[in-house]
Write a protein that holds these residues in place. Structure first.
Motif, PDB file in Angstrom:
ATOM      1  N   GLN A 153       0.823  -1.208   0.000  1.00  0.00           N
ATOM      2  CA  GLN A 153       0.000   0.000   0.000  1.00  0.00           C
ATOM      3  C   GLN A 153       0.861   1.264   0.000  1.00  0.00           C
ATOM      4  OE1 GLN A 153      -3.160   0.002  -0.517  1.00  0.00           O
ATOM      5  NE2 GLN A 153      -3.345  -2.212  -0.440  1.00  0.00           N
ATOM      6  N   ASP A 154       1.970   1.236   0.726  1.00  0.00           N
ATOM      7  CA  ASP A 154       2.874   2.392   0.741  1.00  0.00           C
ATOM      8  C   ASP A 154       3.518   2.596  -0.626  1.00  0.00           C
ATOM      9  OD1 ASP A 154       2.392   2.943   3.431  1.00  0.00           O
ATOM     10  OD2 ASP A 154       3.931   1.533   4.085  1.00  0.00           O
ATOM     11  N   ALA A 156       2.134   1.814  -3.501  1.00  0.00           N
ATOM     12  CA  ALA A 156       1.084   2.379  -4.358  1.00  0.00           C
ATOM     13  C   ALA A 156       0.923   3.874  -4.112  1.00  0.00           C
ATOM     14  CB  ALA A 156      -0.231   1.651  -4.120  1.00  0.00           C
ATOM     15  N   ARG A 157       0.954   4.277  -2.846  1.00  0.00           N
ATOM     16  CA  ARG A 157       0.820   5.709  -2.544  1.00  0.00           C
ATOM     17  C   ARG A 157       2.008   6.510  -3.083  1.00  0.00           C
ATOM     18  NH1 ARG A 157      -1.950   3.833   2.176  1.00  0.00           N
ATOM     19  NH2 ARG A 157       0.021   3.394   3.243  1.00  0.00           N
ATOM     20  N   ALA A 158       3.214   5.950  -2.949  1.00  0.00           N
ATOM     21  CA  ALA A 158       4.401   6.648  -3.442  1.00  0.00           C
ATOM     22  C   ALA A 158       4.344   6.805  -4.962  1.00  0.00           C
ATOM     23  CB  ALA A 158       5.661   5.893  -3.028  1.00  0.00           C
ATOM     24  N   SER A 160       1.680   6.772  -6.846  1.00  0.00           N
ATOM     25  CA  SER A 160       0.592   7.680  -7.191  1.00  0.00           C
ATOM     26  C   SER A 160       1.078   9.128  -7.167  1.00  0.00           C
ATOM     27  CB  SER A 160      -0.584   7.481  -6.225  1.00  0.00           C
ATOM     28  OG  SER A 160      -1.671   8.312  -6.582  1.00  0.00           O
ATOM     29  N   GLY A 161       1.942   9.439  -6.195  1.00  0.00           N
ATOM     30  CA  GLY A 161       2.509  10.781  -6.144  1.00  0.00           C
ATOM     31  C   GLY A 161       3.453  11.047  -7.295  1.00  0.00           C
ATOM     32  N   PRO A 166      -4.053   7.805  -9.992  1.00  0.00           N
ATOM     33  CA  PRO A 166      -4.349   6.814  -8.950  1.00  0.00           C
ATOM     34  C   PRO A 166      -3.660   5.483  -9.225  1.00  0.00           C
ATOM     35  CG  PRO A 166      -6.266   7.204 -10.354  1.00  0.00           C
ATOM     36  CD  PRO A 166      -5.267   8.245 -10.706  1.00  0.00           C
ATOM     37  N   ALA A 168      -3.222   1.574  -7.367  1.00  0.00           N
ATOM     38  CA  ALA A 168      -3.831   0.726  -6.339  1.00  0.00           C
ATOM     39  C   ALA A 168      -3.274  -0.689  -6.433  1.00  0.00           C
ATOM     40  CB  ALA A 168      -5.353   0.707  -6.486  1.00  0.00           C
TER      41      ALA A 168
END
Length: 516
Positions: A153-154, A156-158, A160-161, A166, A168
């Motif tokens: 999950q981390d 994916a967030r990185a 995405s930035g 998006p 996921a």
């Protein structure tokens, strides 16, 4: 092989090149060959296919005749579009007449909300040197992923930035493992563990597998929703996501070491528990307390038995997460063919608590179905450490029987077995099995799943309606099958002795056929 130049629609779909079509969405599929800066008051030369960008415009320009003159001049030069600074809906916008003229001449007007010169430089680099844009995104992704160990999950967030789109994480079958803003499109194939570029309704989604078992199946999928996207940008996203899968694999390898160490500790203590060495306290009892194992009070154990070949250690986190999602506060321990756990309360669990636990465990089974099939057995409530050992043994036996009981959802409570408990032991002998096989043999060669229908009917207490509901067929179909069974076996299903003999035969035959 050289890619075709991106279209206007694809270009403004890039996260750093967003622009507002001020004259409508028509004519955005023309290709862009470059970017040229023009002075709206001059007569700059624009090559065919280029976007003409005015870095600055005087006040009132968009609502004056000068915009119409620029549109006509650019139309004569076969420009791809006119781009102008745009401050948003509350700012100055073209008049309706100018919009109609632009649409009539097929010359889109783009409103650029970012600094125009920065937009021009980024657009030119993307059109002429997409590899430079890809290298920049890969460099930024590498920096974001290597400063510390990141879970899926981390990661994916990185990403995405980095991509400004998006990103996921999805399970092996493409099911989201957390709440996401998009889903994988219908063309996604979870059985093809390769990067997939999927187009649906004009939008593009890129999905990249995180390799799992040595057989090549995907353990997870990482995907990004791009909207309209040119081919070069799509490949850049694919490469960035593949870099992300390496970060996930690094986390998985580190996590595996931790899991193996913890599993050895849990296995040793669990063996002490089953052999009664935790009753008298001591260092083992203290280590169990450090792990959060509750040994005092009333315990109800359950066992989740995996069906088929499953990497138990690799799925321990998923099992623990599925159990925790149902608010069942337990520690999951690898054991034999699956995982054992137990709930603890200060008082003896009542019927409502037992019913709630069974419902929660059925939902756990449904959550795990995206990864593997399983059967769950539940023991009785017993007090203290000795009682926990008894409940664990009961849960193990119940799970063994639940494997062969799809009609109960492969979930069995030891108290609800009744006669089936006797059959567990009886099926392990050759006393009744041959007789049971011969008794049901006339049904085996007949169509209509007669053995399954008979077993479900007897498990349902002789209710044709409940049998129809379990099998998913009409009640009249069940009635016809039961009549056929009576004819083939020359029995009377209203006779209690016949029902008992048939019930025993069904249970023994089904248990032996499933290999348990």
């Amino acid at each position: 092989m050289t890619d075709a130049p991106p279209t206007l629609r694809e270009l403004i779909g890039h996260p750093h090149l967003a622009a507002t079509p001020l004259s409508g969405d028509d004519d955005l599929d023309r290709h862009v060959t470059g970017i040229t800066l023009i002075d709206p008051a001059g007569t700059g030369v624009v090559q065919p296919g280029e976007i003409a960008l005015c870095p600055s415009i005087p006040a009132g320009y968009l609502s004056s005749w000068r915009l119409d003159a620029t549109i006509r001049r650019l139309y004569d030069q076969q420009a791809a579009a006119l781009a102008v600074p745009f401050s948003g809906p509350d700012g100055e916008t073209p008049l309706d007449g100018s919009r109609r003229l632009a649409r009539h001449l097929h010359l889109p007007i783009l409103g650029v909300t970012t600094p125009p010169l920065l937009w021009a430089g980024t657009a030119a680099a993307f059109v002429h040197s997409p590899a430079v844009d890809a290298a920049d995104h890969l460099r930024r992704a590498h920096r974001a992923l290597t400063h510390r160990l990141l879970g899926p999950q981390d990661v994916a967030r990185a990403l995405s930035g980095v991509l400004d789109r998006p990103v996921a994480v999805f399970g092996p079958d493409g099911t989201p493992i957390t709440r996401v803003s998009f889903e994988l499109p219908p063309g996604f194939d979870p059985h093809a563990p390769v990067a997939q570029i999927l187009a649906a309704d004009g939008d593009t989604t890129v999905a990249v597998p995180v390799p799992g078992t040595p057989s090549g199946t995907a353990d997870l999928w990482m995907a990004a929703a791009l909207g309209q996207a040119p081919a070069a940008w799509t490949r850049t996203v694919r490469d960035v996501l593949q870099l992300g899968t390496l970060a996930v694999q690094r986390w998985q390898a580190t996590r595996r070491v931790v899991l193996e160490r913890d599993a050895r500790l849990r296995a040793g203590l669990f063996g002490d528990l089953l052999e009664g060495r935790l009753d008298s306290g001591g260092s083992a009892h203290e280590r169990a307390a450090e792990l959060g194992w509750r040994l005092d009070g009333w315990h109800v154990a359950f066992h989740i038995a995996a069906l088929g070949q499953v990497d138990l250690l690799g799925h321990t986190d998923a099992v623990a997460s599925a159990v925790a999602a149902e608010r069942i506060d337990v520690t999951v321990v690898e054991r034999g063919d699956g995982w054992s756990a137990w709930t603890t309360s200060r008082t003896e669990p009542d019927e409502d608590a037992s019913r709630d636990l069974l419902a929660a465990l059925q939902r756990v089974r449904h959550r795990l179905a995206t990864r593997f099939d399983c059967a769950i057995g539940v023991g009785r409530g017993h007090p203290d450490t000795g009682g926990l050992t008894r409940s664990l043994a009961e849960a193990w036996d119940a799970a063994r029987l639940a494997r062969g009981r799809p009609q109960t959802g492969r979930l069995v409570h030891i108290d609800r077995l009744g006669l089936a408990q006797l059959l567990v032991a009886w099926a392990s002998t050759e006393t009744f099995a041959p007789t049971a096989t011969r008794l049901l043999a006339p049904l085996e060669s007949q169509p209509g799943e007669l053995v399954a229908t008979l077993s479900t009917y007897l498990d349902a207490g002789g209710s044709a309606a409940d049998t129809a509901a379990v099998l998913g067929v009409h009640r009249n179909t069940v009635a016809a099958r039961l009549h056929r069974i009576e004819e083939l076996l020359t029995v009377d299903l209203n006779n209690s002795d016949d029902r008992l003999a048939l019930h025993l035969a069904c249970r023994v035959t089904l248990d032996r056929n499933t290999g348990y």
